[in-house]
Design a protein around this motif. Sequence first.
Motif, PDB file in Angstrom:
ATOM      1  N   THR A 269       0.832  -1.205   0.000  1.00  0.00           N
ATOM      2  CA  THR A 269       0.000   0.000   0.000  1.00  0.00           C
ATOM      3  C   THR A 269       0.866   1.254   0.000  1.00  0.00           C
ATOM      4  O   THR A 269       0.623   2.202  -0.767  1.00  0.00           O
ATOM      5  N   LEU A 270       1.889   1.282   0.851  1.00  0.00           N
ATOM      6  CA  LEU A 270       2.786   2.441   0.884  1.00  0.00           C
ATOM      7  C   LEU A 270       3.507   2.599  -0.454  1.00  0.00           C
ATOM      8  O   LEU A 270       3.652   3.717  -0.968  1.00  0.00           O
ATOM      9  N   ALA A 271       3.939   1.484  -1.022  1.00  0.00           N
ATOM     10  CA  ALA A 271       4.593   1.544  -2.337  1.00  0.00           C
ATOM     11  C   ALA A 271       3.631   2.081  -3.395  1.00  0.00           C
ATOM     12  O   ALA A 271       4.027   2.859  -4.268  1.00  0.00           O
ATOM     13  N   SER A 272       2.356   1.692  -3.300  1.00  0.00           N
ATOM     14  CA  SER A 272       1.361   2.169  -4.262  1.00  0.00           C
ATOM     15  C   SER A 272       1.151   3.672  -4.144  1.00  0.00           C
ATOM     16  O   SER A 272       0.969   4.366  -5.149  1.00  0.00           O
ATOM     17  N   VAL A 273       1.178   4.191  -2.900  1.00  0.00           N
ATOM     18  CA  VAL A 273       1.049   5.635  -2.704  1.00  0.00           C
ATOM     19  C   VAL A 273       2.205   6.351  -3.394  1.00  0.00           C
ATOM     20  O   VAL A 273       2.014   7.335  -4.128  1.00  0.00           O
ATOM     21  N   MET A 274       3.408   5.864  -3.162  1.00  0.00           N
ATOM     22  CA  MET A 274       4.588   6.507  -3.742  1.00  0.00           C
ATOM     23  C   MET A 274       4.586   6.410  -5.268  1.00  0.00           C
ATOM     24  O   MET A 274       4.925   7.377  -5.969  1.00  0.00           O
ATOM     25  N   ILE A 275       4.202   5.250  -5.790  1.00  0.00           N
ATOM     26  CA  ILE A 275       4.121   5.086  -7.246  1.00  0.00           C
ATOM     27  C   ILE A 275       3.073   6.028  -7.812  1.00  0.00           C
ATOM     28  O   ILE A 275       3.251   6.640  -8.871  1.00  0.00           O
ATOM     29  N   GLY A 276       1.950   6.162  -7.086  1.00  0.00           N
ATOM     30  CA  GLY A 276       0.894   7.052  -7.541  1.00  0.00           C
ATOM     31  C   GLY A 276       1.355   8.496  -7.611  1.00  0.00           C
ATOM     32  O   GLY A 276       1.101   9.197  -8.600  1.00  0.00           O
ATOM     33  N   VAL A 277       2.046   8.954  -6.559  1.00  0.00           N
ATOM     34  CA  VAL A 277       2.570  10.322  -6.548  1.00  0.00           C
ATOM     35  C   VAL A 277       3.498  10.540  -7.729  1.00  0.00           C
ATOM     36  O   VAL A 277       3.384  11.527  -8.474  1.00  0.00           O
ATOM     37  N   ALA A 278       4.442   9.617  -7.896  1.00  0.00           N
ATOM     38  CA  ALA A 278       5.450   9.779  -8.940  1.00  0.00           C
ATOM     39  C   ALA A 278       4.862   9.657 -10.337  1.00  0.00           C
ATOM     40  O   ALA A 278       5.107  10.495 -11.213  1.00  0.00           O
ATOM     41  N   MET A 279       4.053   8.609 -10.537  1.00  0.00           N
ATOM     42  CA  MET A 279       3.566   8.322 -11.887  1.00  0.00           C
ATOM     43  C   MET A 279       2.540   9.355 -12.351  1.00  0.00           C
ATOM     44  O   MET A 279       2.728  10.033 -13.369  1.00  0.00           O
ATOM     45  N   PHE A 280       1.432   9.476 -11.612  1.00  0.00           N
ATOM     46  CA  PHE A 280       0.387  10.415 -12.022  1.00  0.00           C
ATOM     47  C   PHE A 280       0.894  11.854 -11.963  1.00  0.00           C
ATOM     48  O   PHE A 280       0.609  12.664 -12.838  1.00  0.00           O
ATOM     49  N   GLY A 281       1.640  12.161 -10.897  1.00  0.00           N
ATOM     50  CA  GLY A 281       2.047  13.540 -10.676  1.00  0.00           C
ATOM     51  C   GLY A 281       2.978  14.103 -11.724  1.00  0.00           C
ATOM     52  O   GLY A 281       3.047  15.305 -11.922  1.00  0.00           O
ATOM     53  N   SER A 282       3.708  13.245 -12.405  1.00  0.00           N
ATOM     54  CA  SER A 282       4.659  13.749 -13.402  1.00  0.00           C
ATOM     55  C   SER A 282       4.228  13.433 -14.829  1.00  0.00           C
ATOM     56  O   SER A 282       4.258  14.311 -15.703  1.00  0.00           O
ATOM     57  N   THR A 283       3.805  12.194 -15.083  1.00  0.00           N
ATOM     58  CA  THR A 283       3.509  11.807 -16.462  1.00  0.00           C
ATOM     59  C   THR A 283       2.277  12.504 -17.018  1.00  0.00           C
ATOM     60  O   THR A 283       2.150  12.653 -18.236  1.00  0.00           O
ATOM     61  N   VAL A 284       1.358  12.957 -16.154  1.00  0.00           N
ATOM     62  CA  VAL A 284       0.150  13.612 -16.650  1.00  0.00           C
ATOM     63  C   VAL A 284       0.490  14.912 -17.363  1.00  0.00           C
ATOM     64  O   VAL A 284      -0.290  15.399 -18.192  1.00  0.00           O
ATOM     65  N   TYR A 285       1.669  15.468 -17.065  1.00  0.00           N
ATOM     66  CA  TYR A 285       2.052  16.735 -17.678  1.00  0.00           C
ATOM     67  C   TYR A 285       2.981  16.565 -18.876  1.00  0.00           C
ATOM     68  O   TYR A 285       3.432  17.554 -19.458  1.00  0.00           O
ATOM     69  N   PHE A 399      -7.042   2.342  -3.948  1.00  0.00           N
ATOM     70  CA  PHE A 399      -7.438   3.573  -3.250  1.00  0.00           C
ATOM     71  C   PHE A 399      -6.224   4.417  -2.885  1.00  0.00           C
ATOM     72  O   PHE A 399      -6.161   5.614  -3.185  1.00  0.00           O
ATOM     73  N   PHE A 400      -5.233   3.791  -2.265  1.00  0.00           N
ATOM     74  CA  PHE A 400      -4.073   4.558  -1.833  1.00  0.00           C
ATOM     75  C   PHE A 400      -3.185   4.960  -3.008  1.00  0.00           C
ATOM     76  O   PHE A 400      -2.530   6.001  -2.966  1.00  0.00           O
ATOM     77  N   ARG A 401      -3.164   4.152  -4.056  1.00  0.00           N
ATOM     78  CA  ARG A 401      -2.439   4.574  -5.260  1.00  0.00           C
ATOM     79  C   ARG A 401      -3.119   5.805  -5.862  1.00  0.00           C
ATOM     80  O   ARG A 401      -2.449   6.735  -6.323  1.00  0.00           O
ATOM     81  N   SER A 402      -4.452   5.812  -5.825  1.00  0.00           N
ATOM     82  CA  SER A 402      -5.184   6.974  -6.333  1.00  0.00           C
ATOM     83  C   SER A 402      -4.968   8.200  -5.464  1.00  0.00           C
ATOM     84  O   SER A 402      -4.885   9.320  -5.967  1.00  0.00           O
ATOM     85  N   ILE A 403      -4.888   7.995  -4.132  1.00  0.00           N
ATOM     86  CA  ILE A 403      -4.591   9.119  -3.236  1.00  0.00           C
ATOM     87  C   ILE A 403      -3.236   9.720  -3.608  1.00  0.00           C
ATOM     88  O   ILE A 403      -3.080  10.933  -3.729  1.00  0.00           O
ATOM     89  N   GLY A 404      -2.254   8.827  -3.767  1.00  0.00           N
ATOM     90  CA  GLY A 404      -0.937   9.310  -4.165  1.00  0.00           C
ATOM     91  C   GLY A 404      -0.989  10.056  -5.482  1.00  0.00           C
ATOM     92  O   GLY A 404      -0.385  11.122  -5.638  1.00  0.00           O
TER      93      GLY A 404
END
Length: 518
Positions: A269-285, A399-404
Amino acid sequence: MSHREILEALSGLLLAMFVAMLSSTVVSNALPRIVTDLEGSQSGYTWVVVATLLTMTATTPIWGKLADLFSKKLLVQAALVIFAVGSLVAGLAPNMEVLIGARAFQGLGVGGLTALVQVVIASMVSPRERGRYSGYIGAVFATATVSGPLLGGLIVDSPLGWRGCFYVGIPVALLAFLVLQFKLHLPVVKREVKIDYAGATLIAGGVSILLVWVSLAGDQFDWASRTTAVMLAAAVVVIAAALYVEAKVASEPVVPLRLFRDRTTSLATLASVMIGVAMFGSTVYLSQYFQMSRGMTPTHAGLMSICMVGGLLVSSIVSGKVITATGLWKRWLVAGSVLVVVGFALLSRIDAETPLVVVGLFMAVLGVGMGATMQNLVLAVQNNAKAADLGAASSVVAFFRSIGGTVGVSALGALLAHQVADKVYAGLVARGVDPSQAGGGGTGAIPDLSQVDPLLRQVYEGAFGEATGHLFLVSVPFAVVALVCVLFIREVPLRTTTGDQPAPESVAPGATEELSRR
């Protein structure tokens, strides 16, 4: 279910997943044009993405819990209807406010599709065999990610305009609805319904307060201000209340905290949060980078996404097949996480002058890492979950990946807006130009570069290029944390059962020796 029956039902599920993925990818290349036409800002650009992620995040655990209580087929179909209605309203939106609201409603359906497809597949197929079908999921994910930007770019550049990007998913959703109606047949578990509305509301509220703070801080008010203190305090109080409700009050919590007693679930779950932050947060732009910094059309920006998704497609299919054959999955998680770190580190070096071949190569490295990581984190958790908790456990990871991802898009979007505004302002001043007279330069507004003077256009392109590279640099530490979490996950042989039966004592050939070394 026989292999043929599984594939028939899976075709409907994969169509549902395809339409969920398409909802974001098909719009990605249209966003610069949408924001320009509706006279939006960089903040508006961010919230068109965040609105969907937020409602998807808030409702994912609810859908997962509902899957443990109601007909899974009916829930998937309901999510498809919600998605279609949201898409229709978004396509008709007259302004940014209506568009963001429609995207939020659309996210309710996307949350259901994201959580339920994984749950239904887990109900049909054992963890050991699931790797085989995870390859199909990865292929659909890759297809939607590749075809989405390409299709979106073509639609935006056609007479249909950007509004057609929202309509394109509606017929696919209808087809998925019909296939599921006739091909998906699962037993319905009937028991007393106890939905944790309080917990869901508090979780959504706490996350929403944080996102609003991140989006507005530094623009509407200072980072270090009384408003910041009030919003952070409110977020802490609401999230603390949510934890109390989930732990002490709710008999059917949307996020069962007891699941985190399991080491694999907690780390994944923690790994999913971090992956979510990194992946969505950067690649969307990235799409914005190609259009605003490299002067590409939406269609050409979509073509560039093939580099990343091609790597994702290959690694997800190969890893799924090998995991099914060997029963060993941790090595894929570790290797994938390493490549994610490397990919972000490489992409942090891009700017407006980086050769496109080099940018594409860096994107391919990141794609290979993502393909070997995302699905297998869910697989690791599902393998440890009891049958009664399968829906909740699967949705918790999503859920937590989406939060990230939601926090990442919002936070890094705010960072991008501030950096671009500062760099454009400094660049215009250095050239002796008044920023207030330069089409929004230095104000956070997104100009139509085709209407900007060539000299000023060079300033904007350079600013977007440098700022995008910085986003990937900021994402690197989050990817490193995900790698550390994966390293400490204990590998458990994949079960060959779908129910609440104990895992067999024997493991896959060669797995005993491998596990003994761990």
